[in-house]
Design a protein around this motif. Structure first.
Motif, PDB file in Angstrom:
ATOM      1  N   LYS A   1       0.761  -1.323   0.174  1.00  0.00           N
ATOM      2  CA  LYS A   1       0.002  -0.081  -0.015  1.00  0.00           C
ATOM      3  C   LYS A   1       0.927   1.045  -0.038  1.00  0.00           C
ATOM      4  CE  LYS A   1      -4.251  -1.601   1.812  1.00  0.00           C
ATOM      5  NZ  LYS A   1      -4.841  -2.079   2.949  1.00  0.00           N
TER       6      LYS A   1
ATOM      7  N   ASN B   1       3.033   6.533   5.269  1.00  0.00           N
ATOM      8  CA  ASN B   1       3.038   6.197   3.891  1.00  0.00           C
ATOM      9  C   ASN B   1       4.012   7.170   2.937  1.00  0.00           C
ATOM     10  OD1 ASN B   1       1.739   6.878   0.731  1.00  0.00           O
ATOM     11  ND2 ASN B   1       0.408   5.145   1.581  1.00  0.00           N
ATOM     12  N   GLN B   2       4.480   6.512   1.973  1.00  0.00           N
ATOM     13  CA  GLN B   2       5.491   7.142   1.110  1.00  0.00           C
ATOM     14  C   GLN B   2       4.996   8.674   0.609  1.00  0.00           C
ATOM     15  OE1 GLN B   2       8.437   5.240  -0.075  1.00  0.00           O
ATOM     16  NE2 GLN B   2       8.927   7.399  -0.399  1.00  0.00           N
ATOM     17  N   SER B   3       3.689   8.712   0.602  1.00  0.00           N
ATOM     18  CA  SER B   3       3.515  10.018   0.250  1.00  0.00           C
ATOM     19  C   SER B   3       3.874  11.319   1.062  1.00  0.00           C
ATOM     20  CB  SER B   3       1.797  10.205   0.164  1.00  0.00           C
ATOM     21  OG  SER B   3       1.166  10.094   1.292  1.00  0.00           O
TER      22      SER B   3
ATOM     23  N   VAL C   1       6.598  12.109   1.902  1.00  0.00           N
ATOM     24  CA  VAL C   1       7.743  12.983   1.062  1.00  0.00           C
ATOM     25  C   VAL C   1       7.058  13.938  -0.128  1.00  0.00           C
ATOM     26  CG1 VAL C   1       9.753  11.851   1.951  1.00  0.00           C
ATOM     27  CG2 VAL C   1       8.607  11.219  -0.205  1.00  0.00           C
ATOM     28  N   SER C   2       5.931  13.734  -0.374  1.00  0.00           N
ATOM     29  CA  SER C   2       5.266  14.319  -1.679  1.00  0.00           C
ATOM     30  C   SER C   2       5.095  15.682  -1.448  1.00  0.00           C
ATOM     31  CB  SER C   2       4.030  13.581  -1.970  1.00  0.00           C
ATOM     32  OG  SER C   2       3.621  14.016  -3.083  1.00  0.00           O
TER      33      SER C   2
ATOM     34  N   HIS D   1       2.830  16.976  -3.227  1.00  0.00           N
ATOM     35  CA  HIS D   1       1.345  16.797  -3.680  1.00  0.00           C
ATOM     36  C   HIS D   1       1.042  17.789  -4.897  1.00  0.00           C
ATOM     37  CE1 HIS D   1       0.604  14.071  -0.362  1.00  0.00           C
ATOM     38  NE2 HIS D   1       1.188  14.876   0.491  1.00  0.00           N
TER      39      HIS D   1
ATOM     40  N   ARG E   1      -3.285  14.398 -10.377  1.00  0.00           N
ATOM     41  CA  ARG E   1      -3.579  13.549  -9.663  1.00  0.00           C
ATOM     42  C   ARG E   1      -3.298  12.159 -10.542  1.00  0.00           C
ATOM     43  NH1 ARG E   1      -5.784  12.524  -5.275  1.00  0.00           N
ATOM     44  NH2 ARG E   1      -7.177  10.393  -5.068  1.00  0.00           N
TER      45      ARG E   1
ATOM     46  N   TYR F   1       0.007  10.322 -10.275  1.00  0.00           N
ATOM     47  CA  TYR F   1       0.190   9.412  -9.061  1.00  0.00           C
ATOM     48  C   TYR F   1      -0.638   8.046  -9.404  1.00  0.00           C
ATOM     49  CZ  TYR F   1       1.939  13.425  -6.688  1.00  0.00           C
ATOM     50  OH  TYR F   1       2.617  14.531  -6.281  1.00  0.00           O
ATOM     51  N   GLN F   2      -1.717   8.279 -10.435  1.00  0.00           N
ATOM     52  CA  GLN F   2      -2.587   7.292 -10.653  1.00  0.00           C
ATOM     53  C   GLN F   2      -1.904   6.395 -11.741  1.00  0.00           C
ATOM     54  OE1 GLN F   2      -6.449   9.264 -11.967  1.00  0.00           O
ATOM     55  NE2 GLN F   2      -7.135   8.817 -10.101  1.00  0.00           N
TER      56      GLN F   2
ATOM     57  N   TRP G   1       0.956   4.347  -9.940  1.00  0.00           N
ATOM     58  CA  TRP G   1       0.171   3.186  -9.221  1.00  0.00           C
ATOM     59  C   TRP G   1      -0.354   2.028 -10.139  1.00  0.00           C
ATOM     60  CZ3 TRP G   1       1.191   1.426  -4.551  1.00  0.00           C
ATOM     61  CH2 TRP G   1       1.431   2.067  -3.354  1.00  0.00           C
TER      62      TRP G   1
ATOM     63  N   ASN H   1       9.285  16.607  -4.537  1.00  0.00           N
ATOM     64  CA  ASN H   1       9.083  16.241  -3.124  1.00  0.00           C
ATOM     65  C   ASN H   1       9.304  17.208  -2.217  1.00  0.00           C
ATOM     66  OD1 ASN H   1       8.560  13.523  -3.822  1.00  0.00           O
ATOM     67  ND2 ASN H   1      10.659  12.732  -3.198  1.00  0.00           N
TER      68      ASN H   1
ATOM     69  N   LEU I   1      12.809   9.480  -9.528  1.00  0.00           N
ATOM     70  CA  LEU I   1      12.529   8.147  -8.907  1.00  0.00           C
ATOM     71  C   LEU I   1      12.333   7.095  -9.526  1.00  0.00           C
ATOM     72  CD1 LEU I   1      11.018   6.905  -6.132  1.00  0.00           C
ATOM     73  CD2 LEU I   1       8.722   7.995  -6.924  1.00  0.00           C
TER      74      LEU I   1
END
Ligand code: FAD
Length: 519
Positions: free
Chosen positions: A46, A71-73, A75-76, A78, A82, A85-86, A89, A104, A116
């Motif tokens: 996750k 969660n890894q987020s 370091v995001s 944001h 959207r 990131y979708q 994943w 980041n 990354l």
């Protein structure tokens, strides 16, 4: 790594450790990850962080225990869309690795650009248990890349805005880079690439000047004035060209140690057509005076030569009659004596007349651009061509090599041919009036065709027209020395003249001149 972290990351790491060769202790693998310079994180399926290495802490500012379980987020920044990131994943959850650049945020709130890559780690059944993330701070690299890009864009816009033709050429004269003015010239001339033509004109001019040294301070050539003859008989254009060497380092792997590179030539050409047009006008006016003088002198030479030629016959005839009379009546016969004296006075007068024939002016031999010379002759004949309603079709080969010759004499040669063509067409009944002048390099020499749409020359006359004082023109104003004098000049240049038989009306005279005269 704490025992908690080790346990949590065990699933992912164990798989990698299992595949290690027996000679490498699992601890070596662990140390390697711990000491790697790349920020490494291992997450669960996750994206919850199970393990981070010290480099991760250095880059993000978060200590290991501050992020494990998060969660890894964390370091995001944001700030990526959207869908970004979708997409990430979607890729990794299908078992595919993903890599990209994103923004980041560190613990202290500062942003950095990260490169990354994420690799899914699956068990033997293909179920994804962990993700391995590796990233590095590429803020500085990105800044440098952007700087290079900006500089390139800046240089390109300066080069594009420059009011002169700029082209970067490789060793085969192929254009690697050019500017707006170059493209404009290309469109104006309607030719594929003007640069190789400019370069061959520059080379021809350098060849001509090879004896004279010129200071060019770092340039391969500087302010070389060259002429381009656009196709379709349009007016010539002049450019002042300078060239300098540019070296580019080879970026290939093979050249890494050897320090190889590529050489280019930066060609800068400034159009000077209007300046040259003014200069040309002055030059052509001076040439006109010179040619008129030459014409007068050669007219006088021809008239005297014709007069002596015509007088010689009757005098010789009379001398033989007097000889016969003297043999019959005796040497002392007063009539024979008087006649012999009259003949000798006549011969003396003939000799005096011959000595009055103006001699040929000796002219220095040098490199001659036949296109320029033909253009001069056409310019000099413009008035007569217009008055006779003759259309000129000028078909020069765009770049002609220079020829060793006497420019004034060659001008006289072509003027004689063009004068003949004008006269041939300027007669009643000659409706189509077209003069075609074409040049091309051929077999180590240059071929020039002067063709008219006049009545042409009857095949029986084809050889005779080259005899001195032979004329096919009616009226007494012609001596018939034009073609023979032209032939003479061509022969002096090691070449010759021929009249091409034409299928239809008209006359085509072809002049062939070698580039170098044999001694
Ligand atoms: P999220 O809540 O993550 O949602 C964004 C979208 O991602 C969602 O709409 C959903 O479609 C998808 N998504 C999120 N979680 C899952 C999931 N578990 N399964 C399927 N789809 C999911 N992000 C960074 O910004 N910087 C990093 O350095 C970074 N490193 C990562 C390292 C690893 C090993 C992994 C696995 C992920 C990493 N991510 C990183 C991605 C991170 O997990 C977040 O998805 C991202 O930061 C966006 O966070 P968010 O809170 O804005 O949105």
């Amino acid at each position: 790594m704490t025992s908690k972290q080790l346990r949590a990351a065990a699933t992912g790491e164990q798989r990698a450790v299992d595949s290690l060769p027996p000679s490498i202790h699992p601890q070596v693998f662990q140390h390697t990850v711990n000491q790697a310079d790349m920020a490494i994180s291992i997450t669960d399926a996750k994206g919850n962080i199970l393990y981070v290495n010290p480099a991760f802490s250095r880059v993000t500012g978060y200590a290991s225990d501050e992020v494990v379980g998060q969660n890894q987020s964390i370091v995001s920044n944001h700030s990526m869309p959207r869908e970004f990131y979708q997409g990430l994943w979607q890729t990794i959850s299908h078992g595919e690795p993903w890599s990209g650049r994103l923004i980041n945020r560190r613990k202290d709130g500062s942003k950095y650009l990260a490169e990354l890559s994420i690799s899914p780690v699956a068990n033997a059944g293909g179920e994804i248990l962990n993700y391995l993330g590796m990233h590095r701070d590429i803020t500085e690299l990105h800044r440098l890349e952007s700087q290079v890009r900006n500089q390139k864009a800046l240089i390109e816009s300066v080069v594009d805005a420059a009011p002169m033709v700029i082209a970067l050429l490789d060793v085969d004269d192929r254009v690697v880079l050019d500017n707006h003015e170059y493209k404009k010239l290309q469109a104006d001339l309607g030719m594929a690439e003007p640069a190789p033509m400019l370069m061959s004109a520059v080379r021809a001019s350098l060849e001509v000047d090879s004896g004279r040294s010129r200071r060019t301070s770092g340039y391969l050539f500087l302010d070389r004035e060259v002429r381009l003859d656009p196709p379709g008989g349009r007016s010539p254009r002049w450019f002042s060209c300078s060239g300098s060497r540019v070296r580019e380092d080879d970026t290939s792997t093979d050249a890494f140690l050897a320090g190889q590179g590529h050489d280019y030539l930066l060609l800068v050409a400034k159009e000077i057509t209007s300046l040259r047009t003014q200069q040309e006008k002055v030059r052509v006016a001076a040439l006109q005076v010179l040619m008129a003088d030459e014409d007068r002198v050669s007219g006088l030479r021809e008239s005297l030569a014709a007069a002596t030629f015509r007088l010689e016959g009757p005098l010789n005839m009379m001398a033989s009659v007097v000889g016969m009379l003297a043999r019959r009546q005796g040497e002392t016969d007063p009539m024979s004596v008087a006649l012999a004296e009259a003949i000798s006075a006549g011969q003396q007068a003939l000799a005096d007349l011959r000595s009055m024939i103006p001699g040929e002016t000796r002219e220095a031999i040098g490199p001659v651009n036949l296109n320029e010379l033909l253009r001069d002759v056409l310019d000099l004949s413009t008035g007569r061509l217009l008055a006779a309603g003759i259309t000129v079709i000028w078909q020069p080969q765009a770049m002609l090599p220079a020829l060793q010759g006497a420019p004034n004499k060659l001008r006289l040669l072509f003027k004689a041919l063009i004068d003949n063509a004008i006269e041939a067409m300027n007669t009643r009944g000659c409706r189509e009036r077209e003069l075609t002048v074409a040049s091309k390099a051929r077999l180590g020499g240059i071929e020039v065709d002067v063709a008219d749409s006049g009545p042409g020359i009857a095949s029986a006359q084809l050889l005779k027209v080259f005899e001195p004082f032979h004329t096919t023109k009616r009226g007494g104003g012609h001596l018939g020395t034009g073609l023979s004098a032209a032939q003479q000049i061509a022969a002096e240049h090691g070449g010759f003249l021929e009249i091409e038989p034409t299928a239809t009306r008209g006359c085509r005279v072809r002049v062939l001149l070698p580039l170098h005269r044999r001694p």
